[in-house]
Enzyme design. Structure first.
Site, PDB file in Angstrom:
ATOM      1  N   PHE A  79      11.876  20.881   2.842  1.00  0.00           N
ATOM      2  CA  PHE A  79      11.844  21.781   1.690  1.00  0.00           C
ATOM      3  C   PHE A  79      12.627  23.066   1.973  1.00  0.00           C
ATOM      4  CE2 PHE A  79      10.000  25.126  -0.955  1.00  0.00           C
ATOM      5  CZ  PHE A  79      10.030  24.527  -2.210  1.00  0.00           C
ATOM      6  N   PHE A 122      24.048  16.145   1.996  1.00  0.00           N
ATOM      7  CA  PHE A 122      22.649  15.701   1.876  1.00  0.00           C
ATOM      8  C   PHE A 122      22.350  14.643   2.943  1.00  0.00           C
ATOM      9  CE2 PHE A 122      19.274  13.104  -0.229  1.00  0.00           C
ATOM     10  CZ  PHE A 122      18.337  14.101  -0.435  1.00  0.00           C
ATOM     11  N   GLU A 126       0.582   9.516   1.246  1.00  0.00           N
ATOM     12  CA  GLU A 126      -0.372   9.070   0.234  1.00  0.00           C
ATOM     13  C   GLU A 126      -0.415   9.988  -0.976  1.00  0.00           C
ATOM     14  OE1 GLU A 126      -4.052   8.611   2.268  1.00  0.00           O
ATOM     15  OE2 GLU A 126      -3.391   6.818   3.350  1.00  0.00           O
ATOM     16  N   TRP A 128      10.280  18.705  10.741  1.00  0.00           N
ATOM     17  CA  TRP A 128       9.334  17.627  10.421  1.00  0.00           C
ATOM     18  C   TRP A 128       9.960  16.295  10.825  1.00  0.00           C
ATOM     19  CZ3 TRP A 128       4.789  16.020   7.722  1.00  0.00           C
ATOM     20  CH2 TRP A 128       3.874  17.048   7.481  1.00  0.00           C
ATOM     21  N   ARG A 158      17.404   4.061  10.709  1.00  0.00           N
ATOM     22  CA  ARG A 158      18.554   4.812  10.176  1.00  0.00           C
ATOM     23  C   ARG A 158      18.883   6.069  10.986  1.00  0.00           C
ATOM     24  NH1 ARG A 158      15.982   1.843   6.791  1.00  0.00           N
ATOM     25  NH2 ARG A 158      17.026   0.890   4.994  1.00  0.00           N
ATOM     26  N   HIS A 200       3.438  14.685  -2.476  1.00  0.00           N
ATOM     27  CA  HIS A 200       4.259  15.637  -1.748  1.00  0.00           C
ATOM     28  C   HIS A 200       5.681  15.117  -1.576  1.00  0.00           C
ATOM     29  CE1 HIS A 200       2.700  19.315   0.289  1.00  0.00           C
ATOM     30  NE2 HIS A 200       3.955  19.366   0.678  1.00  0.00           N
ATOM     31  N   CYS A 221      14.118  14.451   7.167  1.00  0.00           N
ATOM     32  CA  CYS A 221      13.538  13.116   7.021  1.00  0.00           C
ATOM     33  C   CYS A 221      12.194  13.265   6.307  1.00  0.00           C
ATOM     34  CB  CYS A 221      13.352  12.475   8.385  1.00  0.00           C
ATOM     35  SG  CYS A 221      12.438  10.918   8.314  1.00  0.00           S
ATOM     36  N   VAL A 222      12.131  12.731   5.113  1.00  0.00           N
ATOM     37  CA  VAL A 222      10.886  12.795   4.348  1.00  0.00           C
ATOM     38  C   VAL A 222      10.339  11.372   4.252  1.00  0.00           C
ATOM     39  CG1 VAL A 222       9.768  13.745   2.307  1.00  0.00           C
ATOM     40  CG2 VAL A 222      12.006  14.605   2.982  1.00  0.00           C
ATOM     41  N   ILE A 223       9.121  11.192   4.763  1.00  0.00           N
ATOM     42  CA  ILE A 223       8.505   9.861   4.788  1.00  0.00           C
ATOM     43  C   ILE A 223       7.372   9.823   3.772  1.00  0.00           C
ATOM     44  CG2 ILE A 223       7.297   8.159   6.215  1.00  0.00           C
ATOM     45  CD1 ILE A 223       8.830   9.261   8.633  1.00  0.00           C
TER      46      ILE A 223
HETATM   47  C1  DLZ Z   1       4.330  19.067   3.946  1.00  0.00           C
HETATM   48  C2  DLZ Z   1       5.347  18.042   4.337  1.00  0.00           C
HETATM   49  C3  DLZ Z   1       5.036  16.683   4.258  1.00  0.00           C
HETATM   50  C4  DLZ Z   1       3.721  16.167   3.796  1.00  0.00           C
HETATM   51  N1  DLZ Z   1       5.916  15.751   4.639  1.00  0.00           N
HETATM   52  C5  DLZ Z   1       7.137  16.143   5.078  1.00  0.00           C
HETATM   53  C6  DLZ Z   1       8.102  15.178   5.482  1.00  0.00           C
HETATM   54  O1  DLZ Z   1       7.868  13.960   5.500  1.00  0.00           O
HETATM   55  N2  DLZ Z   1       9.324  15.633   5.878  1.00  0.00           N
HETATM   56  C7  DLZ Z   1       9.646  16.970   5.900  1.00  0.00           C
HETATM   57  O2  DLZ Z   1      10.797  17.305   6.245  1.00  0.00           O
HETATM   58  N3  DLZ Z   1       8.741  17.901   5.544  1.00  0.00           N
HETATM   59  C8  DLZ Z   1       7.505  17.527   5.145  1.00  0.00           C
HETATM   60  N4  DLZ Z   1       6.582  18.449   4.795  1.00  0.00           N
HETATM   61  C9  DLZ Z   1       6.911  19.891   4.975  1.00  0.00           C
HETATM   62  C10 DLZ Z   1       7.711  20.505   3.808  1.00  0.00           C
HETATM   63  O3  DLZ Z   1       9.074  20.123   3.846  1.00  0.00           O
HETATM   64  C11 DLZ Z   1       7.643  22.047   3.876  1.00  0.00           C
HETATM   65  O4  DLZ Z   1       8.022  22.465   5.165  1.00  0.00           O
HETATM   66  C12 DLZ Z   1       6.241  22.578   3.581  1.00  0.00           C
HETATM   67  O5  DLZ Z   1       5.771  22.091   2.337  1.00  0.00           O
HETATM   68  C13 DLZ Z   1       6.235  24.134   3.549  1.00  0.00           C
HETATM   69  O6  DLZ Z   1       7.099  24.628   2.518  1.00  0.00           O
END
Ligand code: DLZ
Length: 163
Positions: free
Chosen positions: A66, A122, A94, A31, A136, A97, A89-91
């Site tokens: 995840f 981490f 809305e 992602w 970053r 999640h 990288c989790v952004i």
């Molecule tokens: C579903 C999801 C969303 C909305 N955003 C991200 C994100 O910003 N970064 C990331 O690494 N993964 C995201 N995912 C996917 C989840 O990590 C995961 O792969 C799914 O929920 C399936 O388990």
């Protein structure tokens, strides 16, 4: 884990010792690929700059942040890695999640450190927007992938200092 680490000669007086004999794992999330690939490549470059060879760097990807915990666990179980660098990288979006993923991966990686008594780093960006992530991942705030590699190196040196 790896037996070769018992032969490591830590370079005294250096803030980042030579770790050429250690085996490093990198698990990176697909992602936000443009960000995580830059972080992954930064981590690899940093490891190599400290003497780690390609043969001692095992790289695998997982679909999203995840999945980093399970991917890292499988890597630790199946290989002789001395440390695993987890990159994601989790952004913020809305929905909630973001909160669930961030807290799950932070808790999961923390548990792996304790379960395996081994560094699982981490290297996960948790940003409000894409620009903060770009800044970053090789941008104006450096590359957190590089920092994750340095953290892995420093933790192995710390472990070595107790042996
Ligand atoms: C579903 C999801 C969303 C909305 N955003 C991200 C994100 O910003 N970064 C990331 O690494 N993964 C995201 N995912 C996917 C989840 O990590 C995961 O792969 C799914 O929920 C399936 O388990």
């Amino acid at each position: 884990m790896s037996s070769v680490k018992n032969n490591l000669s830590v370079v005294k007086g250096s803030s980042v010792p030579d770790v050429s004999q250690f085996i490093f794992g990198i698990v990176w999330a697909e992602w936000n690929t443009e960000i995580t690939v830059a972080m992954r490549d930064g981590a690899i470059k940093t490891l190599k700059a400290h003497g780690v060879t390609d043969d001692n760097i095992i790289v695998r990807s997982v679909p999203g942040s995840f999945e980093l915990t399970l991917g890292a666990q499988w890597m630790a179980e199946a290989t002789e890695v001395d440390a695993v660098i987890c990159i994601g990288c989790v952004i913020q979006g809305e929905t909630k999640h973001f909160d669930f993923i961030c807290s799950a991966v932070a808790n999961g990686i923390t548990e792996l450190n304790i379960e395996f008594s081994m560094p699982f780093i981490f290297g996960v960006l948790t940003t409000n927007d894409q620009q903060q992530a770009i800044d970053r991942a090789g941008g104006k705030h450096g590359n957190k992938g590089d920092e994750a590699a340095i953290t892995a190196i420093k933790m192995l040196a710390l472990e070595q200092s107790f042996e």
